[in-house]
Design a protein around this motif. Sequence first.
Motif, short mmCIF file in Angstrom:
data_model
loop_
_atom_site.label_atom_id
_atom_site.label_comp_id
_atom_site.label_asym_id
_atom_site.label_seq_id
_atom_site.Cartn_x
_atom_site.Cartn_y
_atom_site.Cartn_z
N ARG A 4 0.83 -1.21 0.00
CA ARG A 4 0.00 0.00 0.00
C ARG A 4 0.86 1.26 0.00
O ARG A 4 0.54 2.25 -0.66
N ALA A 8 1.01 4.10 -2.95
CA ALA A 8 0.82 5.50 -2.62
C ALA A 8 1.97 6.33 -3.16
O ALA A 8 1.77 7.41 -3.75
N ALA A 22 -4.78 10.70 -4.35
CA ALA A 22 -5.80 10.10 -3.49
C ALA A 22 -7.04 9.72 -4.30
O ALA A 22 -7.62 8.64 -4.10
N ARG A 26 -8.52 6.09 -4.83
CA ARG A 26 -9.78 6.04 -4.08
C ARG A 26 -9.53 5.95 -2.58
O ARG A 26 -10.12 5.14 -1.87
N LEU A 27 -8.63 6.81 -2.12
CA LEU A 27 -8.29 6.91 -0.71
C LEU A 27 -8.56 8.33 -0.23
O LEU A 27 -8.63 9.26 -1.03
N SER A 28 -8.67 8.48 1.09
CA SER A 28 -8.75 9.83 1.65
C SER A 28 -7.34 10.43 1.64
O SER A 28 -6.34 9.70 1.68
N ALA A 31 -5.24 9.36 4.66
CA ALA A 31 -4.74 7.98 4.57
C ALA A 31 -3.54 7.90 3.63
O ALA A 31 -2.55 7.22 3.91
N LEU A 32 -3.64 8.62 2.50
CA LEU A 32 -2.53 8.61 1.55
C LEU A 32 -1.30 9.28 2.15
O LEU A 32 -0.18 8.76 2.05
N SER A 35 0.44 6.98 4.55
CA SER A 35 1.24 5.93 3.91
C SER A 35 2.59 6.47 3.44
O SER A 35 3.62 5.82 3.61
#
Length: 271
Positions: A4, A8, A22, A26-28, A31-32, A35
């Motif tokens: 992951r 990223a 992001a 399809r991430l917030s 969250a990105l 990572s």
Amino acid sequence: MDYRQFRAFVAVFEERNITAAAQRLRLSQPALSGSIRLLEEALGTALFVRKARGVDVTDDARALYPQLRRMVAEADDLAQRFRKRDERERLTIGVEEDVARSTVQYLAATARACVPGVQLHLLAQCDGDARLASEELRCEDELFLPLLSERYVLALPAQALLPDNAAAAPQDTATDWIVCPTHASHQRLMPIYGSRSDSPAALASNFSLALDLVAAGVGRAIVPESLAQAMPGVQTQPLEVELKRRIGLCYNVQALGNGALARLRDGVVAI
């Protein structure tokens, strides 16, 4: 470090923008960013320099990108091998402005022939496994596979044709030009426009819009032949000075980790 974090990193490196990366994954954004932070901590080095708009990449990031891009591609390919047999291979191609529909249709038909059952995803933007674009728009780190070479022509309203077999001379200063000053081709066309380019009849951001103005009788424009031929209400005349452009696939070597793109690259034949 894990997959992951690698995904990223690759997305941010290629997009140069946290928000765009992001959305792509399809991430917030938190969250990105988390990572990326964990990856930087594990490696003990900064990979990106945050700016007001987007990010800059560090030298360490440039060195790391080819390895992680290959690892992500291999992991994705491995996952594809174990999917259900009825699942289609996906191939995403971004289509730049001012590519004729006939060229897009040719590429789509070729992709279906080279990759039976492929699920094509065409995007009207600079994105995807590869881009269908003019060679002038090729990025520095991209390879270019030519599909079509075509000439530029003089486009003018159908009701204002030049005499038969007349060529548009570079010194013709009586022409009411429609120009595309922000287009990548503008500097190449300047010698033909002549002094009248300082006060054109109209301006457009791309050739397609310039042809709309031509069809409306606003003036004349120098455009690729394939686009002019597809525009109702427009006629063409050859230029005295021959100019050409090449349309083809722009792609990174790393993108060939997508087997569908690799087979398209190997099977495509120039028009």
